[in-house]
Write an enzyme that holds these catalytic residues in place. Structure first.
Site, PDB file in Angstrom:
ATOM      1  N   ARG A 228       1.489  13.884   7.249  1.00 18.98           N
ATOM      2  CA  ARG A 228       2.306  14.269   8.399  1.00 18.98           C
ATOM      3  C   ARG A 228       3.775  14.523   8.039  1.00 18.98           C
ATOM      4  O   ARG A 228       4.525  15.064   8.830  1.00 18.98           O
ATOM      5  CB  ARG A 228       2.186  13.190   9.490  1.00 18.98           C
ATOM      6  CG  ARG A 228       0.805  13.140  10.117  1.00 18.98           C
ATOM      7  CD  ARG A 228       0.520  11.840  10.864  1.00 18.98           C
ATOM      8  NE  ARG A 228       0.146  10.741   9.971  1.00 18.98           N
ATOM      9  CZ  ARG A 228      -0.232   9.530  10.390  1.00 18.98           C
ATOM     10  NH1 ARG A 228      -0.251   9.261  11.677  1.00 18.98           N
ATOM     11  NH2 ARG A 228      -0.558   8.589   9.520  1.00 18.98           N
TER      12      ARG A 228
ATOM     13  N   GLU B   4      -8.018   1.171  15.922  1.00 22.89           N
ATOM     14  CA  GLU B   4      -7.171   2.317  15.587  1.00 22.89           C
ATOM     15  C   GLU B   4      -7.099   3.270  16.772  1.00 22.89           C
ATOM     16  O   GLU B   4      -8.048   3.385  17.548  1.00 22.89           O
ATOM     17  CB  GLU B   4      -7.736   3.041  14.358  1.00 22.89           C
ATOM     18  CG  GLU B   4      -7.594   2.247  13.082  1.00 22.89           C
ATOM     19  CD  GLU B   4      -6.170   1.781  12.844  1.00 22.89           C
ATOM     20  OE1 GLU B   4      -5.299   2.618  12.596  1.00 22.89           O
ATOM     21  OE2 GLU B   4      -5.916   0.561  12.928  1.00 22.89           O
TER      22      GLU B   4
ATOM     23  N   ALA C  48      58.421  24.471 -17.071  1.00 20.04           N
ATOM     24  CA  ALA C  48      57.506  25.140 -16.140  1.00 20.04           C
ATOM     25  C   ALA C  48      56.982  26.419 -16.765  1.00 20.04           C
ATOM     26  O   ALA C  48      57.688  27.107 -17.498  1.00 20.04           O
ATOM     27  CB  ALA C  48      58.229  25.454 -14.836  1.00 20.04           C
TER      28      ALA C  48
ATOM     29  N   ASN D 178      40.829  22.049 -21.465  1.00 14.01           N
ATOM     30  CA  ASN D 178      40.045  21.076 -22.242  1.00 14.01           C
ATOM     31  C   ASN D 178      38.857  21.697 -22.944  1.00 14.01           C
ATOM     32  O   ASN D 178      38.197  21.059 -23.740  1.00 14.01           O
ATOM     33  CB  ASN D 178      39.563  19.934 -21.335  1.00 14.01           C
ATOM     34  CG  ASN D 178      38.677  20.434 -20.198  1.00 14.01           C
ATOM     35  OD1 ASN D 178      38.830  21.557 -19.734  1.00 14.01           O
ATOM     36  ND2 ASN D 178      37.769  19.595 -19.764  1.00 14.01           N
TER      37      ASN D 178
ATOM     38  N   TYR E  17      44.287  20.785 -12.397  1.00  7.81           N
ATOM     39  CA  TYR E  17      43.031  20.330 -12.977  1.00  7.81           C
ATOM     40  C   TYR E  17      43.373  19.439 -14.168  1.00  7.81           C
ATOM     41  O   TYR E  17      43.991  19.887 -15.139  1.00  7.81           O
ATOM     42  CB  TYR E  17      42.155  21.502 -13.460  1.00  7.81           C
ATOM     43  CG  TYR E  17      40.999  20.990 -14.278  1.00  7.81           C
ATOM     44  CD1 TYR E  17      40.026  20.174 -13.685  1.00  7.81           C
ATOM     45  CD2 TYR E  17      40.895  21.242 -15.641  1.00  7.81           C
ATOM     46  CE1 TYR E  17      38.985  19.640 -14.428  1.00  7.81           C
ATOM     47  CE2 TYR E  17      39.855  20.706 -16.397  1.00  7.81           C
ATOM     48  CZ  TYR E  17      38.903  19.907 -15.778  1.00  7.81           C
ATOM     49  OH  TYR E  17      37.885  19.365 -16.515  1.00  7.81           O
TER      50      TYR E  17
ATOM     51  N   ASN F  59      54.829  12.475 -14.284  1.00  8.15           N
ATOM     52  CA  ASN F  59      54.881  13.393 -13.152  1.00  8.15           C
ATOM     53  C   ASN F  59      54.228  14.712 -13.555  1.00  8.15           C
ATOM     54  O   ASN F  59      54.635  15.340 -14.542  1.00  8.15           O
ATOM     55  CB  ASN F  59      56.330  13.624 -12.719  1.00  8.15           C
ATOM     56  CG  ASN F  59      56.386  14.378 -11.408  1.00  8.15           C
ATOM     57  OD1 ASN F  59      55.943  13.894 -10.379  1.00  8.15           O
ATOM     58  ND2 ASN F  59      56.893  15.584 -11.461  1.00  8.15           N
TER      59      ASN F  59
ATOM     60  N   LEU G 246       0.845  -1.198   0.000  1.00  8.16           N
ATOM     61  CA  LEU G 246       0.000   0.000   0.000  1.00  8.16           C
ATOM     62  C   LEU G 246       0.880   1.248   0.000  1.00  8.16           C
ATOM     63  O   LEU G 246       1.650   1.480   0.926  1.00  8.16           O
ATOM     64  CB  LEU G 246      -0.914   0.004   1.225  1.00  8.16           C
ATOM     65  CG  LEU G 246      -1.721  -1.285   1.433  1.00  8.16           C
ATOM     66  CD1 LEU G 246      -2.682  -1.107   2.596  1.00  8.16           C
ATOM     67  CD2 LEU G 246      -2.456  -1.691   0.161  1.00  8.16           C
TER      68      LEU G 246
HETATM   69  C1  UD1 Z   1      -2.032   1.681   9.643  1.00  7.15           C
HETATM   70  C2  UD1 Z   1      -3.003   0.701  10.339  1.00  7.15           C
HETATM   71  C3  UD1 Z   1      -2.623   0.593  11.799  1.00  7.15           C
HETATM   72  C4  UD1 Z   1      -1.182   0.159  11.933  1.00  7.15           C
HETATM   73  C5  UD1 Z   1      -0.241   1.056  11.133  1.00  7.15           C
HETATM   74  C6  UD1 Z   1       1.140   0.432  11.077  1.00  7.15           C
HETATM   75  C7  UD1 Z   1      -5.186   0.804   9.224  1.00  7.15           C
HETATM   76  C8  UD1 Z   1      -6.556   1.343   9.285  1.00  7.15           C
HETATM   77  N1  UD1 Z   1      -4.337   1.164  10.187  1.00  7.15           N
HETATM   78  O1  UD1 Z   1      -2.225   2.965  10.247  1.00  7.15           O
HETATM   79  O2  UD1 Z   1      -3.457  -0.338  12.456  1.00  7.15           O
HETATM   80  O3  UD1 Z   1      -0.802   0.147  13.309  1.00  7.15           O
HETATM   81  O4  UD1 Z   1      -0.704   1.204   9.785  1.00  7.15           O
HETATM   82  O5  UD1 Z   1       2.093   1.281  10.511  1.00  7.15           O
HETATM   83  O6  UD1 Z   1      -4.878   0.048   8.329  1.00  7.15           O
HETATM   84  N2  UD1 Z   1      -2.620   3.863   2.143  1.00  7.15           N
HETATM   85  C9  UD1 Z   1      -3.135   3.737   0.870  1.00  7.15           C
HETATM   86  N3  UD1 Z   1      -4.410   4.152   0.624  1.00  7.15           N
HETATM   87  C10 UD1 Z   1      -5.201   4.674   1.584  1.00  7.15           C
HETATM   88  C11 UD1 Z   1      -4.679   4.790   2.893  1.00  7.15           C
HETATM   89  C12 UD1 Z   1      -3.376   4.378   3.149  1.00  7.15           C
HETATM   90  O7  UD1 Z   1      -2.458   3.261  -0.038  1.00  7.15           O
HETATM   91  O8  UD1 Z   1      -6.338   5.007   1.274  1.00  7.15           O
HETATM   92  C13 UD1 Z   1      -1.242   3.415   2.394  1.00  7.15           C
HETATM   93  C14 UD1 Z   1      -0.310   4.539   2.805  1.00  7.15           C
HETATM   94  O9  UD1 Z   1       0.346   5.086   1.677  1.00  7.15           O
HETATM   95  C15 UD1 Z   1       0.678   3.845   3.727  1.00  7.15           C
HETATM   96  C16 UD1 Z   1      -0.123   2.677   4.292  1.00  7.15           C
HETATM   97  O10 UD1 Z   1      -1.245   2.503   3.465  1.00  7.15           O
HETATM   98  O11 UD1 Z   1       1.796   3.344   3.047  1.00  7.15           O
HETATM   99  C17 UD1 Z   1      -0.565   2.922   5.723  1.00  7.15           C
HETATM  100  O12 UD1 Z   1      -1.320   4.109   5.769  1.00  7.15           O
HETATM  101  P1  UD1 Z   1      -1.194   5.129   6.970  1.00  7.15           P
HETATM  102  O13 UD1 Z   1      -2.111   6.253   6.716  1.00  7.15           O
HETATM  103  O14 UD1 Z   1       0.211   5.431   7.256  1.00  7.15           O
HETATM  104  O15 UD1 Z   1      -1.824   4.221   8.153  1.00  7.15           O
HETATM  105  P2  UD1 Z   1      -1.590   4.352   9.701  1.00  7.15           P
HETATM  106  O16 UD1 Z   1      -2.427   5.459  10.231  1.00  7.15           O
HETATM  107  O17 UD1 Z   1      -0.146   4.401  10.003  1.00  7.15           O
HETATM  108 CA    CA Z   2       1.718   4.531   8.790  1.00  7.45          CA
END
Ligand code: UD1
Ligand code: CA
Length: 458
Positions: free
Chosen positions: A18, A157, A425, A388, A368, A379, A11
């Protein structure tokens, strides 16, 4: 028993709000490598035969970074981790029964840990196996809720958790194995009835438990491997952990690291035994260093091949090849396509670019040398410049074996100083110097007797 295989779904569609960055979060680098690349490599090494990456924010950039290593599916709107996995469904094949889901923001993972998860999932014949970790600070993670027998019930969560649940230190790492068929049917049952209004993948766990399916859990022994990166502070923490891991590995292999706090070595770098790395040194990218070298202090080496017995101090080299027993530094800049043959010495404010330097040649001070083919035992006097560039084109200089270039010479390319020739030189050489000849190209000195007295008495 054959090693179990799986399809990995990574994912990586989130923006990473953040991080406060225009770059997608998963492309931020640690140890010189994009976070998502670390995850993909770990999955592949653990036995994933197909990698599917879910992309969204900065889709083109992420796809480009991983081109040729995965299949991609775009999640148009980031509606949550469950929704993200659903997007990957059309790309799943019948080949793997097991789907491993990973997040692109957990770069410290090792393939050993993922193999352990996969093996446990198969051994226990579970429908889902979640990888958990006990965090000293669980803030921000989903908490793992178990019953009194230790059976996992659900993942809550942070934003949806009760006070009691928030006190749980065991967290969801965001990494799971699922039975493909079970995952497909459960994903469709997800709702977005929660604090964030998202389709949580984590809800699959409680749905399966309620449905009487087997949900197992594997705990990571080292929680650091599963740290998720959501902010720049966490990025810096992860960088430190990864760096320490690499330095330890090198020290275990017989490399001396004088100061672990000021030494930065990318994961991809290899270094031979009894090489000593002095403080404030960066060694990056595809760099290979031999044994019995002294590297640093205050040096940076990128994508370079360095043989054994090389001394390299207070200098910067990128895309170069250095053969054995070469001495570089202090204060040298070696630029791309430079090849220093064995026994060469380059030091004290010398820049070399796109040049071949033959065995035993010496370039000790203030020069250079660019676009040059230099023979053996040459040398180069202090202050020698290869001219160059004529303002339009670059030209090459050839300096053959045993030539001797006097101080402050300009060699205006294209030009050849043949075998054993000398250059006086202060000469500006514009014509070839034949073998064994002396090339002189400077005004003759004229001494005006008594001149000082004459002007003083005017
Ligand atoms: C998520 C988990 C949490 C876990 C944590 C671990 C869920 C709801 N929560 O929270 O339980 O402890 O990871 O690191 O799954 N992403 C997508 N599409 C989306 C949302 C997210 O591709 O719609 C991807 C983000 O790019 C990321 C990953 O999923 O790489 C995790 O998403 P993030 O928003 O960081 O989840 P956390 O709040 O950290
Ligand atoms: Ca995360």
């Amino acid at each position: 028993m054959t090693k179990p295989s799986c399809t990995a779904v990574i994912l990586a569609a989130g923006k990473g709000t953040r991080m406060k960055s225009t770059l997608p979060k998963v492309l931020h680098k640690i140890g010189g490598k994009a976070m998502v690349q670390h995850v993909l490599d770990a999955a592949t090494d653990a036995g994933a035969t197909l990698n599917i990456v879910v992309i969204g924010f900065g889709a083109d950039e992420v796809q480009q970074a991983l081109a040729g290593q995965a299949e991609f599916v775009v999640q148009q709107e980031q509606l949550g981790t469950g929704h993200a996995v659903l997007q990957a469904v059309p790309l799943l094949t019948a080949e793997s029964k097991t789907v491993m889901v990973l997040c692109g923001d957990t770069p410290l993972l090792t393939h050993e840990l993922l193999s352990k998860l996969l093996a446990a999932h198969e051994e226990q014949v579970a429908q889902a196996t979640v990888l958990t970790a006990t965090m000293p600070d669980a803030t921000g993670y989903g908490r793992v809720v178990r019953d009194e027998t230790g059976q996992v019930l659900k993942i809550v969560e942070q934003k949806d958790a009760s006070q009691d649940e928030l006190a749980i230190k065991e967290v969801n790492t965001g990494i799971y194995c699922f039975d493909q068929q079970v995952l497909l049917s459960t994903l469709r049952e997800l709702t977005c009835d929660n604090a964030q209004g998202e389709y949580y993948l984590t809800d699959v766990i409680s749905i399966l438990v309620k449905g009487g399916m087997k949900v197992a859990a594997v705990s990571a022994e080292d929680y650091q491997e599963t740290l998720g990166i959501n902010s720049r502070s966490q990025l810096a923490e992860a960088e430190l952990i990864l760096r320490r891991r690499k330095l330890k590995e090198l020290m275990d292999q017989g490399v001396t690291i004088m100061d672990v706090n000021s030494t930065f070595i990318d994961e991809s770098v290899t270094i031979g035994t009894d090489t000593v790395i002095y403080p404030f040194t960066w060694i990056e990218g595809n760099t290979k260093i031999g044994s019995h070298c002294e590297i640093g202090p205050n040096s940076r080496i990128q994508n370079s091949q360095i043989a054994s017995g090389v001394i390299f101090h207070f200098s910067y080299a990128h895309e170069v090849v250095i053969e054995e027993n070469v001495i570089v530094g202090p204060y040298v800049h070696l630029r791309p396509n430079t090849h220093l043959s064995s026994g060469v010495k380059v030091g004290n404010f010398v820049e070399v670019k796109n040049s071949m330097i033959g065995k035993g040649s010496k370039l000790p001070h203030l020069s250079y040398i660019g676009d040059t083919d230099m023979g053996e035992r040459v040398n180069i006097g202090s202050g020698t410049i290869t001219v160059n560039y004529d303002g339009v084109h670059k030209h090459r200089t050839t300096i053959e074996d045993d030539a001797f270039i006097g101080c402050n010479a300009n060699l205006v390319a294209p030009v050849v100083v043949e075998r054993g020739a000398y250059v006086a030189a202060g000469s500006t050489i514009t014509k070839n110097v034949p073998a064994q000849a002396l090339g002189v190209a400077r005004a003759r000195q004229n001494n005006l007797a008594g001149w000082v007295d004459r002007i003083k008495n005017k």
